[in-house]
Design an enzyme around this catalytic site. Structure first.
Site, PDB file in Angstrom:
ATOM      1  N   SER A  25       9.296 -41.870  -9.078  1.00 52.76           N
ATOM      2  CA  SER A  25      11.105 -41.871  -8.764  1.00 52.76           C
ATOM      3  C   SER A  25      10.400 -39.648  -8.859  1.00 52.76           C
ATOM      4  O   SER A  25      10.015 -39.487  -8.119  1.00 52.76           O
ATOM      5  CB  SER A  25      11.249 -41.789 -10.554  1.00 52.76           C
ATOM      6  N   ASP A  55      14.433 -51.825  -3.614  1.00 55.84           N
ATOM      7  CA  ASP A  55      14.933 -50.579  -4.379  1.00 55.84           C
ATOM      8  C   ASP A  55      15.911 -49.775  -4.708  1.00 55.84           C
ATOM      9  O   ASP A  55      16.541 -49.338  -3.116  1.00 55.84           O
ATOM     10  CB  ASP A  55      13.707 -49.028  -4.677  1.00 55.84           C
ATOM     11  N   HIS A  76      13.313 -50.347  -8.780  1.00 54.87           N
ATOM     12  CA  HIS A  76      12.703 -49.445  -9.604  1.00 54.87           C
ATOM     13  C   HIS A  76      11.297 -49.343  -9.979  1.00 54.87           C
ATOM     14  O   HIS A  76      12.319 -49.077 -11.160  1.00 54.87           O
ATOM     15  CB  HIS A  76      13.838 -48.337  -9.470  1.00 54.87           C
TER      16      HIS A  76
END
Length: 637
Positions: A193, A299, A330
Site C-alpha cells: 500500500s 482491489d 487489498h
C-alpha cells in the site's frame, strides 16, 4: 567484487547443501542463503538520517529515523550485508500486516519489535532489515506530503546513507555522525500500500544502490488513487491522510505543509502540478531496479489501474520484472499464498541483493490466480496473445438492453438518468430488466472461454441534459462461479487462530503469524473491471470545460487493468451508467444522458478470438453477487 561480498558467497557455499539440478555447474552454484546468524544477538539500533530538507520550518534539516537490525557475527567478521528496507508512515499510527504490528522500543529508545516477518526470516540469512519512519511520522522529523518530495526524499535519503552519500546521526538532534560501513549498499525496498508506493517513487528517482523493489498493492500515480479520468473518487483526501499518519509524530508544526496539501489539489478532477509531482509512471524511465509487483485484481482500495500502468511503463526500461495477480482485494500475499511468497521473496532477494545465480530471473514472469488458490503462469502481462478488440453495443427489443458484438456499428440511442444513490451492484443485479439509471449490453452465452488480459477503454458519445455529468462503465461476468469474497471483511481471506512461524523469534519480536485461508463465495455475477470519468474532461484531463446541455460529447476513459477468464457458457456484459455511488462523487445536478450507440464502444484486451455467442439463453433475473465494502481506504493499508 568487494572482498566482503566474496565472504558472503563463501559462507553460503559452505552452508547451502542443495543446488539447482540440471545444470553443468550445479555443484558450484549455491541454492540460497541459509539461517547461519543468531537472531537473538543481532545488532539493533536507530540512525537518524539527514534529508537536507526543513519541512517543519524549525530551522533545522529534518532527520528521519531508520530502525535497523543486522547480524552481529557478520559485523564482527567484517562481512558486509545487503539491506531489505520498508519505508512507511504507519509504524505508530496504524500498524503493519494483518495483525497491525507497530514498532516497539525499550526504555532507552532502542528498537525491539520490528513489524512483519522480514527481520525474523532474513537477518539470520545474512541481511540487514531497515524500517524507515517517513518524514513527519513516528520518530522522524519533518512533515508528511503524501507521496511528494518529502515522502520520497526521506526514503531516498536512507538509500543514499546506506551508500555513503548522506549523513546519519546517533540522535534526532545533535549526536555524532554514524556511517553504514557494514553494508554492501545493495538495497531492496518492499512494502504494501503506502509503503509499496514509496518504493515505486524512490525507484522512479533512479537512485544508485536500489537494486530491486517489491511493491505490494501499491500506487503508481496518486491521481489514480484520488481521481479517475476527471471524476473525483469518493472519500478521503491527501490532507486527511497526512493528518492520520502524522498523529503519532514528535509534535512538530506541520501547519504550513498541511495547508499546502489542502490547497495544492484541485477540488475537481483536473490533473495538476501537485498530481504530476506524485506521478511515478511519468518517471518510470528512470527506474534501474528490478521489480517484483503483486496486486489484487479485485482491489477496490488501490485500484488495479495502478499496477497496470506501472507495469506497462516499466516495459521500455528493460529492467527485470515479475508479477503476481490474485483474486483478492487489498491483501498481502503473505496472507493468501504464504509459503510460496516467502520462498519467492527469498529467491528474489538472494539473486538481486546477494548476487546468487539461482535462476529466479528465468522463472515464469507472471502468475495469475484463476480460481481461489488455483494459479497459472504466463510469459507476459498483458498475455502474449492479447490484442485490442472493439465490441459495440447494439440496441435490442427492450429499451436500455441489447447485445455486445464485434460487428459493425449500428445506429441507435439509449437514455438513462443519473441516480447518485445507486451503484454498480444495483445496475448489475437485474440484467433482464430495463433500468432508468443504466443501460446494459451482453455478448450472449459464450461458445468458448474469453480471456481478457490488459487495460481496456470505453469510448462513449453522450448528450447530457445538464452542464455537468459523470459517466461510468463496468464489465460483468454473468454465470455461476466460486470466487474470493473480495467484498467481505478480509477482502478474500479468512484469518484463523492457528499460527505458523517464519524465522527466528526473540522476546518482543515474534516470527509467528495467524494463518489465513481463502474466503470464497458462490456468485451468479462478478463485476471485474470498472472505470469512471467526468464528461467535462472530454478534451483535456488538465482542464475541464462546462458542458452545453443538449450537445453530444465524446470521451474515452480507462477500465481497471485485469486478467480474467470469462468461462464458456457465461456472458460478458458492458453496463454504462452515471454516478457509481461510493466510487465517485456526483455532479451538481443529476443529468439525463443519451448514448449514441453507433459512436460508443469498448476496446478490450483479448487473448484469443473475439467472443462468439452460442445458443440464446436468458440471464438469471437476479443473480447473486459480491457487494463490496466501500469503506476500504488507504488509511488502513
Amino acid at each position: 567484487m568487494r572482498s566482503s561480498v566474496v565472504k558472503v558467497f563463501a559462507t553460503v557455499l559452505v552452508l547451502a547443501a542443495a543446488v539447482m539440478p540440471g545444470t553443468a555447474d550445479a555443484a558450484a552454484r549455491p541454492a540460497g542463503s541459509e539461517p547461519v546468524y543468531d537472531f537473538g544477538s543481532a545488532i539493533r539500533e536507530t540512525v537518524w538520517v539527514d534529508t537536507g530538507r526543513d519541512g517543519d520550518g524549525d530551522g533545522r534539516s529534518d532527520r528521519v529515523a531508520a530502525d535497523l537490525v543486522r547480524p552481529r557475527e557478520a559485523a564482527e567478521q567484517g562481512i558486509r550485508v545487503p539491506v531489505i528496507m520498508d519505508a512507511s508512515p504507519y509504524y505508530s499510527c496504524c500498524g503493519r500486516g494483518g495483525e497491525k504490528e507497530r514498532k516497539t522500543y525499550d526504555g532507552s529508545g532502542r528498537p525491539v519489535g520490528f513489524p512483519l516477518h522480514y527481520d525474523n526470516y532474513f537477518v539470520p540469512r545474512g541481511y540487514a532489515v531497515v524500517l524507515v519512519d517517513l518524514a513527519g511520522t513516528n520518530r522522524s522529523r519533518g512533515c508528511v506530503d503524501v507521496g511528494g518530495q518529502s515522502d520520497i526524499g526521506s526514503a531516498k535519503a536512507v538509500v543514499d546513507w546506506l551508500n555513503g552519500r548522506a549523513t546519519g546521526y546517533s540522535a534526532a538532534t545533535g549526536g555524532s555522525a554514524v556511517t553504514a560501513g557494514w553494508t554492501t549498499g545493495n538495497v531492496g525496498m518492499i512494502g504494501k500500500s503506502y509503503d509499496g508506493t514509496i518504493a515505486n517513487g524512490v525507484a522512479a528517482t533512479g537512485v544508485a544502490g536500489l537494486k530491486t523493489i517489491v511493491p505490494i498493492a501499491a500506487i503508481s500515480s496518486w491521481y489514480d488513487y484520488y481521481r479517475s479520468d476527471g471524476a473525483v473518487a469518493g472519500g478521503g483526501s491527501p490532507a486527511g491522510l497526512a493528518q492520520t499518519v502524522a498523529a503519532g509524530n514528535q509534535g512538530q508544526n506541520c501547519s504550513a505543509a498541511n495547508r499546502k496539501l489542502s490547497q495544492g489539489f484541485p477540488a475537481n478532477g483536473d490533473y495538476s502540478a501537485a498530481w504530476a509531482e506524485r506521478d511515478y509512471v511519468a518517471a518510470a524511465k528512470n527506474v534501474k531496479a528490478s521489480v517484483f509487483a503483486t496486486h489484487g485484481i479485485n482491489d477496490l482500495n488501490v485500484k488495479s489501474i495502478n499496477f497496470g500502468q506501472w507495469w506497462s511503463a516499466l516495459a521500455s526500461t528493460g529492467v527485470d520484472r515479475k508479477l503476481w495477480l490474485s483474486q483478492t482485494g487489498h491483501v498481502d500475499p503473505f496472507d493468501f499464498r504464504r509459503a510460496e511468497w516467502v520462498r519467492a521473496l527469498h529467491q528474489w532477494f538472494d539473486h538481486y541483493l546477494l548476487g546468487i545465480d539461482n535462476g529466479v530471473e528465468r522463472t515464469p514472469r507472471v502468475s495469475v490466480e484463476r480460481q481461489p488458490d488455483v494459479w497459472v503462469d504466463q510469459t507476459a502481462w498483458p498475455a502474449a496473445g492479447s490484442r485490442n478488440v472493439v465490441l459495440r453495443p447494439v440496441a435490442g427489443g427492450t429499451a436500455g438492453l441489447g447485445t455486445l458484438t464485434s460487428g459493425r456499428a449500428v445506429a441507435g440511442k439509449a437514455t438513462f438518468t443519473d441516480n447518485p444513490r445507486q451503484s454498480e451492484t444495483t445496475w448489475a443485479a437485474q440484467p433482464t430488466q430495463p433500468s432508468a439509471s443504466r443501460v446494459l449490453y451482453t455478448t450472449g452465452v459464450l461458445a468458448q472461454d474469453l480471456h481478457l488480459s490488459g487495460t481496456g477503454t470505453v469510448t462513449a458519445t453522450v448528450t447530457p441534459s445538464t452542464a455537468t455529468a459523470r459517466i461510468s462503465a463496468v464489465l460483468v461476468d454473468y454465470g455461476q462461479s466460486t470466487i474470493r469474497n473480495y467484498g467481505g471483511p478480509g477482502e478474500g481471506i479468512r484469518t484463523g487462530t492457528a499460527e505458523d512461524c517464519w524465522g527466528a523469534s526473540t522476546t518482543g519480536d515474534d516470527a509467528c503469524y495467524r494463518i489465513a485461508t481463502a474466503d470464497t463465495v458462490n456468485v451468479g455475477l462478478h463485476i471485474f473491471s470498472r472505470g469512471w470519468a467526468d464528461l467535462a474532461n472530454h478534451q483535456s484531463l488538465s482542464r475541464e470545460t462546462q458542458l452545453v446541455p443538449g450537445r453530444p460529447y465524446t470521451i474515452t476513459f480507462r477500465l481497471a487493468s485485469t486478467d480474467k477468464v470469462v468461462p464458456k457458457g457465461h456472458q460478458l456484459a458492458l453496463i454504462i451508467g452515471g454516478t457509481d455511488a461510493g466510487f465517485v462523487s456526483p455532479p451538481a445536478q443529476a443529468p439525463r444522458l443519451t448514448v449514441d450507440l453507433a459512436n460508443t464502444y469498448v476496446t478490450l484486451p483479448i487473448d484469443g478470438p473475439a467472443p462468439v455467442a452460442g445458443a440464446a439463453q436468458p440471464l438469471p433475473a437476479t443473480p447473486s453477487q459480491v457487494v463490496p465494502d466501500l469503506s476500504a481506504s488507504l488509511e488502513r493499508g
